[in-house]
Design a protein around this motif. Structure first.
Motif, PDB file in Angstrom:
ATOM      1  N   ALA A  95       2.079   2.165  -3.473  1.00 23.67           N
ATOM      2  CA  ALA A  95       1.013   2.692  -4.321  1.00 23.67           C
ATOM      3  C   ALA A  95       0.653   4.130  -3.974  1.00 23.67           C
ATOM      4  O   ALA A  95       0.132   4.865  -4.800  1.00 23.67           O
ATOM      5  CB  ALA A  95      -0.231   1.807  -4.211  1.00 23.67           C
ATOM      6  N   ASN A 114       3.218  -0.884  -8.070  1.00 23.28           N
ATOM      7  CA  ASN A 114       2.022  -0.281  -7.489  1.00 23.28           C
ATOM      8  C   ASN A 114       0.900  -1.286  -7.283  1.00 23.28           C
ATOM      9  O   ASN A 114       0.059  -1.110  -6.427  1.00 23.28           O
ATOM     10  CB  ASN A 114       1.505   0.862  -8.381  1.00 23.28           C
ATOM     11  N   ASP A 115       0.891  -2.330  -8.134  1.00 23.40           N
ATOM     12  CA  ASP A 115      -0.212  -3.287  -8.040  1.00 23.40           C
ATOM     13  C   ASP A 115       0.197  -4.616  -8.665  1.00 23.40           C
ATOM     14  O   ASP A 115       1.298  -4.771  -9.187  1.00 23.40           O
ATOM     15  CB  ASP A 115      -1.478  -2.728  -8.698  1.00 23.40           C
ATOM     16  N   ARG A 120       0.811  -1.212   0.000  1.00 24.38           N
ATOM     17  CA  ARG A 120       0.000   0.000   0.000  1.00 24.38           C
ATOM     18  C   ARG A 120       0.847   1.267   0.000  1.00 24.38           C
ATOM     19  O   ARG A 120       0.524   2.255  -0.666  1.00 24.38           O
ATOM     20  CB  ARG A 120      -0.923  -0.018   1.221  1.00 24.38           C
TER      21      ARG A 120
END
Length: 197
Positions: free
Chosen positions: A160, A176-177, A157
């Protein structure tokens, strides 16, 4: 969630999209509610445990061969939330990586000892709290002392939400993901195939 997964299958949603569009927003919402004291720690733990149980039911076994690349995944010491990294572990498995998932709150020395013994090609670290940034930097430095060339990827998290400028891009990759991680592993697979040809 089982009903959501069933409808996702009917709509031809792959595992990655299901993780990103259903599971991840659920995890973030739980975290936000906990941070705002809208739910208790017990509620947060129950919700996380429920998600983990459902995911274990949904996830397929992806077997890696003996000669497949190895990835070690863990949450930085002080980081208690490992569900996102468990999803990343599944992405590695889908790409036929041989993985070891150490879970949450792993002391730096223990992680380094495991790296020295197992010799993975990649280390994945998850971090979600700004209070652990100093520990992340120390962890990366400790890993580099035992293996200068090992690939280190960082997600979570925090990645991101913030730019982690202190991470040298040639030393550490951030994601980021799960889509970005999946793309990176796909590219690595293509490079490996072209090198073998």
């Amino acid at each position: 969630m089982l009903e959501l997964h069933a409808s996702a299958i009917e709509s031809k949603m792959d595992h990655l999209s299901f993780y990103e569009k259903v599971v991840k927003p659920s995890m973030y919402r739980i975290g936000e509610m906990w941070e705002k004291n809208q739910i208790t720690v017990a509620d947060e733990h129950l919700a996380t445990a429920t998600l983990k149980y459902l995911l274990s039911y949904l996830m397929n076994e992806h077997k890696a061969g003996k000669n497949q690349p190895k990835a070690l995944l863990f949450c930085i010491e002080g980081e208690q939330h490992s569900l996102g990294l468990e999803l990343a572990n599944e992405i590695f498995k889908e790409h036929k990586w041989n993985t070891r998932f150490l879970g949450a709150n792993v002391p730096i020395n223990d992680a380094v000892t495991f790296i020295e013994a197992w010799q993975p090609q990649m280390v994945g670290i998850s971090i979600g709290m700004t209070t652990e940034l100093g520990r992340l930097k120390t962890c990366i430095e400790s890993i580099r002392k035992v293996n200068e060339k090992i690939n280190i990827v960082v997600g979570g998290r925090l990645v991101a939400q913030y730019k982690l400028d202190f991470l040298e891009k040639e030393q550490v990759m951030t994601f980021n993901d799960l889509d970005e991680l999946n793309s990176h592993l796909t590219d690595l697979s293509k490079q490996s195939v072209s090198l073998e040809s």
